[in-house]
Design a protein around this motif. Structure first.
Motif, PDB file in Angstrom:
ATOM      1  N   GLU A 130      64.292  88.100  89.307  1.00 37.05           N
ATOM      2  CA  GLU A 130      65.256  87.967  90.400  1.00 37.05           C
ATOM      3  C   GLU A 130      64.842  88.885  91.541  1.00 37.05           C
ATOM      4  O   GLU A 130      64.594  90.079  91.327  1.00 37.05           O
ATOM      5  N   ARG A 131      64.784  88.334  92.765  1.00 37.76           N
ATOM      6  CA  ARG A 131      64.336  89.104  93.923  1.00 37.76           C
ATOM      7  C   ARG A 131      65.456  89.821  94.663  1.00 37.76           C
ATOM      8  O   ARG A 131      65.201  90.688  95.490  1.00 37.76           O
TER       9      ARG A 131
ATOM     10  N   VAL B  73      61.249  91.127  97.966  1.00 37.81           N
ATOM     11  CA  VAL B  73      62.468  91.537  97.275  1.00 37.81           C
ATOM     12  C   VAL B  73      63.439  92.111  98.294  1.00 37.81           C
ATOM     13  O   VAL B  73      63.053  92.606  99.347  1.00 37.81           O
TER      14      VAL B  73
ATOM     15  N   PHE C   2      70.321  90.772  90.480  1.00 34.96           N
ATOM     16  CA  PHE C   2      69.671  91.334  89.292  1.00 34.96           C
ATOM     17  C   PHE C   2      70.654  92.211  88.517  1.00 34.96           C
ATOM     18  O   PHE C   2      70.763  92.124  87.285  1.00 34.96           O
ATOM     19  N   ASP C   3      71.407  93.046  89.246  1.00 33.61           N
ATOM     20  CA  ASP C   3      72.393  93.921  88.602  1.00 33.61           C
ATOM     21  C   ASP C   3      73.521  93.111  87.972  1.00 33.61           C
ATOM     22  O   ASP C   3      73.990  93.428  86.866  1.00 33.61           O
TER      23      ASP C   3
ATOM     24  N   ARG D 181      68.410  92.375  94.536  1.00 31.28           N
ATOM     25  CA  ARG D 181      68.860  93.452  93.655  1.00 31.28           C
ATOM     26  C   ARG D 181      70.320  93.293  93.209  1.00 31.28           C
ATOM     27  O   ARG D 181      70.627  93.494  92.022  1.00 31.28           O
TER      28      ARG D 181
ATOM     29  N   TYR E  14      63.161  92.763  88.149  1.00 32.41           N
ATOM     30  CA  TYR E  14      63.480  92.777  89.572  1.00 32.41           C
ATOM     31  C   TYR E  14      62.156  92.717  90.322  1.00 32.41           C
ATOM     32  O   TYR E  14      61.367  93.666  90.301  1.00 32.41           O
TER      33      TYR E  14
END
Length: 273
Positions: A167-168, A272, A173-174, A170, A192
């Motif tokens: 996943e780009r 990202v 991703f979290d 953040r 990430y």
């Protein structure tokens, strides 16, 4: 001379439909109650018996979603089994949980969405029609580009022997990390990073699936696809008809591309954030 008070006037309960004038108690209606008497509520509960199980945590709502997908032409039983086990509403915002089992995409923040169940099921079904799954009955080592909220990741974890998901963004991703934590998948690795680069350290992959579409497939994906493996991703059609699902099979002699149904995914981007 002091006057003694006379006997008090008779007092009667007021009927609900008479205000300001008394009425005999026998004429009064049953008073309205904002809450049922506890005894009556218990009697009603006993008559109703076992709850029907229509809540979001019920297997019934997932079963209905699967039956709808079956009517729409999906035929992959392993996908259905995974969808019956993974609660989709656990991966969307609480305010949208009531729509989790409808065949619709839902916003997950940052301009991204969770894909429609029918699209997720169809893309994984296409993976299952590849050489790897037909030979071994599972998706093998999987690369997922675009973790999003983590729902598809959870499905892939039940269908493969290991999942690397990139996943780009953040914040997503979290979010995916938090959503997947309760499931405790031992063979899932969240990364990430830039999904267009794939993930060389864990290559090659038996199955690659992407949740974003561009004008061409990144060379890294093709290079990291194992011989006998299959890639499924949205890509802009060369005929100018928008995005279509592209399937790539890698053989010892090279890569074979086939085009399938039209789709609409967010643009594939590098870097990202």
């Amino acid at each position: 001379m002091t006057r003694r008070p006379g006997p008090p006037a008779p007092r009667f309960p007021l009927a609900l439909d008479q205000v300001g004038r008394g009425a005999p108690a026998s004429a009064a209606r049953e008073p309205l109650r904002p809450q049922r008497l506890l005894r009556e509520a218990a009697q009603d509960a006993a008559r109703q018996g076992t709850p029907s199980g229509l809540g979001l945590d019920s297997a019934l709502v997932r079963q209905r979603m699967v039956e709808r997908l079956r009517r729409e032409g999906i035929r992959c039983e392993p996908v259905f089994d995974a969808m019956l086990q993974v609660a989709r509403h656990a991966f969307v915002d609480t305010a949208l949980a009531g729509q989790a089992y409808e065949d619709t995409s839902l916003p997950i923040g940052h301009g991204q969405t969770i894909s429609k169940p029918s699209v997720v099921a169809r893309m994984i079904e296409l993976l299952y029609e590849g050489e790897q799954a037909r030979a071994h009955g599972h998706l093998g080592k999987v690369l997922e580009v675009g973790t999003g909220c983590g729902y598809q990741t959870a499905l892939l974890a039940r269908l493969g022997k290991g999942v690397v998901s990139i996943e780009r963004l953040r914040p997503l991703f979290d979010k995916a990390s938090a959503n997947l934590a309760p499931w405790r998948f031992d063979a899932v690795r969240l990364v990430y990073g830039d999904g267009m680069l794939g993930h060389g350290p864990n290559a090659p992959f038996d199955s690659i699936i992407a949740a974003a579409g561009g004008d061409a497939l990144p060379p890294a994906w093709l290079e990291q696809l194992a011989v006998g493996g299959r890639l499924v991703a949205p890509m802009h059609s060369s005929r100018g008809a928008g995005q279509v699902l592209v399937v790539v099979d890698r053989h010892a002699s090279g890569w074979v591309h086939t085009h399938h149904e039209a789709v609409h995914f967010v643009p594939l981007k590098s870097g990202v954030l």
